[in-house]
Design a protein around this motif. Structure first.
Motif, short mmCIF file in Angstrom:
data_model
loop_
_atom_site.label_atom_id
_atom_site.label_comp_id
_atom_site.label_asym_id
_atom_site.label_seq_id
_atom_site.Cartn_x
_atom_site.Cartn_y
_atom_site.Cartn_z
N PHE A 365 28.31 31.71 -4.78
CA PHE A 365 28.74 30.64 -5.89
C PHE A 365 30.32 30.59 -5.81
CE2 PHE A 365 24.86 32.17 -7.20
CZ PHE A 365 24.13 30.79 -7.67
N LYS A 366 30.78 29.28 -5.44
CA LYS A 366 32.12 29.21 -5.04
C LYS A 366 33.02 29.05 -6.53
CE LYS A 366 32.28 24.33 -3.81
NZ LYS A 366 31.05 24.00 -4.35
N GLU A 367 32.02 28.68 -7.49
CA GLU A 367 32.68 28.48 -8.89
C GLU A 367 33.06 29.95 -9.61
OE1 GLU A 367 29.92 27.60 -7.89
OE2 GLU A 367 29.22 25.63 -8.42
N ILE A 368 32.59 30.88 -8.95
CA ILE A 368 32.72 32.18 -9.61
C ILE A 368 34.11 32.77 -8.86
CG2 ILE A 368 32.02 34.75 -9.80
CD1 ILE A 368 29.18 33.42 -9.66
N ILE A 369 35.13 33.13 -9.55
CA ILE A 369 36.37 33.68 -9.32
C ILE A 369 36.31 35.15 -9.14
CG2 ILE A 369 38.66 34.00 -9.70
CD1 ILE A 369 38.49 31.11 -11.08
N GLU A 370 35.68 35.74 -10.14
CA GLU A 370 35.75 37.14 -10.19
C GLU A 370 34.48 37.66 -11.04
OE1 GLU A 370 36.01 40.40 -8.90
OE2 GLU A 370 38.05 39.98 -8.44
N PHE A 371 33.97 38.90 -10.85
CA PHE A 371 32.77 39.21 -11.48
C PHE A 371 32.59 40.71 -11.77
CE2 PHE A 371 30.65 41.49 -8.27
CZ PHE A 371 30.95 40.88 -6.79
N GLU A 389 33.91 35.28 -14.13
CA GLU A 389 35.03 34.42 -14.22
C GLU A 389 35.06 33.27 -13.58
OE1 GLU A 389 39.17 35.66 -13.69
OE2 GLU A 389 38.72 37.51 -14.98
N ILE A 390 35.07 31.78 -13.98
CA ILE A 390 34.72 30.85 -13.30
C ILE A 390 35.71 29.88 -13.08
CG2 ILE A 390 32.43 30.81 -13.99
CD1 ILE A 390 32.61 28.81 -15.93
N MET A 391 35.61 28.90 -12.32
CA MET A 391 36.92 27.94 -12.05
C MET A 391 36.83 27.11 -13.31
SD MET A 391 37.57 28.07 -8.44
CE MET A 391 37.70 26.78 -7.71
N PRO A 416 20.90 39.21 -17.27
CA PRO A 416 21.80 38.29 -18.04
C PRO A 416 23.24 38.04 -17.58
CG PRO A 416 21.48 40.34 -19.54
CD PRO A 416 20.71 40.27 -18.02
N VAL A 417 23.82 36.70 -17.64
CA VAL A 417 25.02 36.43 -16.99
C VAL A 417 25.85 36.00 -18.18
CG1 VAL A 417 26.32 35.00 -15.43
CG2 VAL A 417 24.04 35.97 -14.86
N LEU A 418 27.15 36.49 -18.50
CA LEU A 418 28.09 36.12 -19.43
C LEU A 418 29.33 35.70 -18.74
CD1 LEU A 418 28.74 36.27 -22.60
CD2 LEU A 418 29.78 38.39 -22.08
N ILE A 419 29.78 34.57 -19.22
CA ILE A 419 31.13 33.78 -18.85
C ILE A 419 32.29 34.67 -19.81
CG2 ILE A 419 32.71 31.95 -18.77
CD1 ILE A 419 30.11 30.29 -17.90
N VAL A 420 33.27 34.88 -18.85
CA VAL A 420 34.44 35.77 -19.52
C VAL A 420 35.61 34.98 -19.49
CG1 VAL A 420 33.46 37.79 -19.76
CG2 VAL A 420 34.84 37.28 -17.80
N GLU A 421 36.91 35.15 -20.42
CA GLU A 421 38.05 34.31 -19.99
C GLU A 421 38.72 34.58 -18.72
OE1 GLU A 421 39.91 32.69 -22.66
OE2 GLU A 421 37.84 32.73 -23.44
N PRO A 422 39.28 33.57 -18.25
CA PRO A 422 40.02 33.58 -16.93
C PRO A 422 40.90 34.82 -16.87
CG PRO A 422 40.24 31.31 -17.99
CD PRO A 422 39.59 32.15 -18.97
N ASP A 423 41.13 35.53 -15.97
CA ASP A 423 42.07 36.71 -15.73
C ASP A 423 41.66 37.90 -16.77
OD1 ASP A 423 43.53 35.87 -13.66
OD2 ASP A 423 44.79 34.45 -15.09
N SER A 424 40.41 37.95 -17.35
CA SER A 424 40.17 39.06 -18.10
C SER A 424 39.56 40.16 -17.23
CB SER A 424 39.40 38.42 -19.14
OG SER A 424 38.00 38.10 -18.72
N LEU A 425 38.76 39.86 -16.17
CA LEU A 425 38.44 41.05 -15.34
C LEU A 425 39.42 41.63 -14.55
CD1 LEU A 425 34.93 39.43 -14.23
CD2 LEU A 425 35.20 40.98 -16.31
N PRO A 426 39.48 42.91 -13.97
CA PRO A 426 40.37 43.83 -13.59
C PRO A 426 40.47 43.11 -11.95
CG PRO A 426 38.45 44.99 -13.87
CD PRO A 426 38.10 43.67 -14.45
N ARG A 427 41.54 42.87 -11.23
CA ARG A 427 41.71 42.64 -10.14
C ARG A 427 41.95 43.75 -9.10
NH1 ARG A 427 40.33 38.40 -12.26
NH2 ARG A 427 40.95 36.38 -11.65
#
Ligand SMILES: [Zn+2]
Length: 442
Positions: A365-371, A389-391, A416-427
């Motif tokens: 899914f190209k809309e998913i930035i991080e997971f 995290e999504i686009m 279950p899939v949950l959308i979280v705030e941009p940049d909230s997941l670790p890089r």
């Protein structure tokens, strides 16, 4: 890039000849380390093996291997704990060792691993096989996009690149945007990093300047450290972001650089068998599996005499193909790279799940930035959930539905899939930790 990628005779010799060369080198290794290397002398004695009697068993590699005991990481860590600081695996006096590296310790205590100049050079020669396989040579400018900690893979990659005459750019201690600027400033042709970090750098590059990475000088990304380089969806995503090819390989600190992707057949990693004896065994019975069946990679390195491993259980789950490859190499190949680790597998409501299986679905899914995937426990019941995290400007409800459906179809589980705030997941710059196990064994 120059084309100094002629395949050496050792990588295309008859398999019977390869086996007799491996046998001779194994016998030589055992003779050299016996009585000097305390760890293996003890193991060989306990198994009732004298290297001289092993030799008399004839030239049959499997007959010799079957007599030798396995080595596990737990044994090595326990040995270092009991015999601080280096354990008893060193064949030579400590004064002969020049290189100290250690594992990241993500699955336990860090394991220190030492090399002499001679064993270090052996590891560099193995890395040169990776560069040769990747068609990388003296005309290349390689940026090493990682922090130069005590991690074996980084330093061997860097020094071997210098020895083949490439222009080597260390990019430790820099921010991602500084690294992007450096890549552009030197017109880098090759980047060495983890698959995760390749995506991160591409994102930073696109945010900063639009198209420079996709249309730039970089032709190749050599990735390792995570399975992503051989997960088709992850690989394709990196290749699209960079407009460059991804080339996978793998190795371990205590083993060395062991495999490299086939240039002609992407998705297959050749094993560097002239330097390693590679067995693929059923992790439970420890009997060989046939080509095409998944098993654990068990490795003996033949040239790291100062600090070798013999029949080392890597925990890496692989599928081997031994037929001659269309590239001309007779070296066996791992189909799909390293598929997962034996100890990563989790049983969730009766379904066996590897973290790589989750990644391979989400990366489509190209809309998913991080997971991030989390396994939590309700009593003894394991539950898997996913945060994404999504686009921006994505129809989030529709996306969640599609992702949940793909996970259900791909894994056989409702997740279950949950959308979280941009940049909230670790890089991550190093090995990514996207699979979290709460109150359980990671
Ligand atoms: Zn090949």
């Amino acid at each position: 890039m120059i084309t100094s990628h002629r395949i050496p005779d050792s990588e295309k010799s008859e398999r019977s000849l390869l086996a007799s060369l491996q046998t001779a080198r194994l016998e030589e290794l055992l003779s050299k380390i016996y009585k000097l290397n305390q760890f293996y002398t003890r193991k060989l004695d306990d198994a009732g093996i004298n290297p001289d009697t092993v030799k008399t068993s004839g030239n049959d590699l499997n007959a010799i291997l079957n007599k030798l005991p396995f080595t596990t990481k737990t044994e090595l860590v326990t040995d270092q704990e009991a015999n601080k600081p280096w354990g008893t695996t060193l064949t030579e006096p400590i004064e002969h060792y020049t290189r100290h590296h250690q594992t990241s310790g993500t699955t336990g205590k860090p394991l220190k691993w030492l090399d002499t100049n001679e064993s270090w050079q052996w590891a560099l020669e193995c890395w040169k096989a990776v560069y040769r396989g990747a068609h990388v040579g003296s005309k290349d400018r390689i940026v090493f996009a990682f922090s130069f900690g005590p991690f074996f893979g980084f330093w061997t990659a860097f020094e071997a690149a210098g020895q083949i005459g490439a222009y080597c750019v260390p990019a430790g201690g820099m921010s991602s945007s500084q690294r992007v600027a450096l890549i552009e400033a030197v017109n880098a042709t090759v980047i060495c990093c983890t698959p995760t970090y390749a995506l991160r750098l591409a994102q930073v590059g696109h945010e900063a300047g639009g198209q420079p990475l996709a249309n730039g000088s970089v032709k190749l990304l050599i990735v390792a450290g995570e399975p992503g380089g051989s997960i088709p969806a992850t690989k394709q995503r990196i290749e699209q972001a960079w407009g460059a090819r991804v080339f996978d390989h793998h190795g371990l600190t205590e083993v060395g650089p062991i495999s490299f992707e086939c240039w002609d057949n992407p998705g297959f990693l050749h094993l560097n068998e002239p330097e390693y004896i590679c067995e693929v065994l059923d992790p439970k019975t420890l009997k060989p599996v046939t080509d095409g069946e998944a098993g654990e990679l068990v490795v003996t390195n033949l040239g790291r005499t100062a600090n070798p491993v013999i029949r080392y259980r890597t925990g890496d789950i692989v599928i081997r193909q031994s037929k001659i490859c269309s590239c001309g190499r007779t070296l066996a190949r791992l189909e799909g790279g390293v598929l997962g680790r034996a100890d990563d597998m989790l049983s969730i409501r009766g379904v066996n799940v590897y973290p790589t299986a989750v990644e391979s679905i989400l990366r489509r899914f190209k809309e998913i930035i991080e997971f991030r995937s989390t396994v939590s426990f309700d009593g003894t019941l394991a539950l898997l959930s996913v945060e994404i995290e999504i686009m921006p400007s994505t129809d989030s409800r529709q996306l969640v539905g599609r992702v949940e459906r793909s996970l259900r179809e791909g894994l056989g589980l409702t997740v279950p899939v949950l959308i979280v705030e941009p940049d909230s997941l670790p890089r991550f710059e190093m090995k990514a930790h996207r699979f979290i196990v709460e109150n359980g064994n990671p």
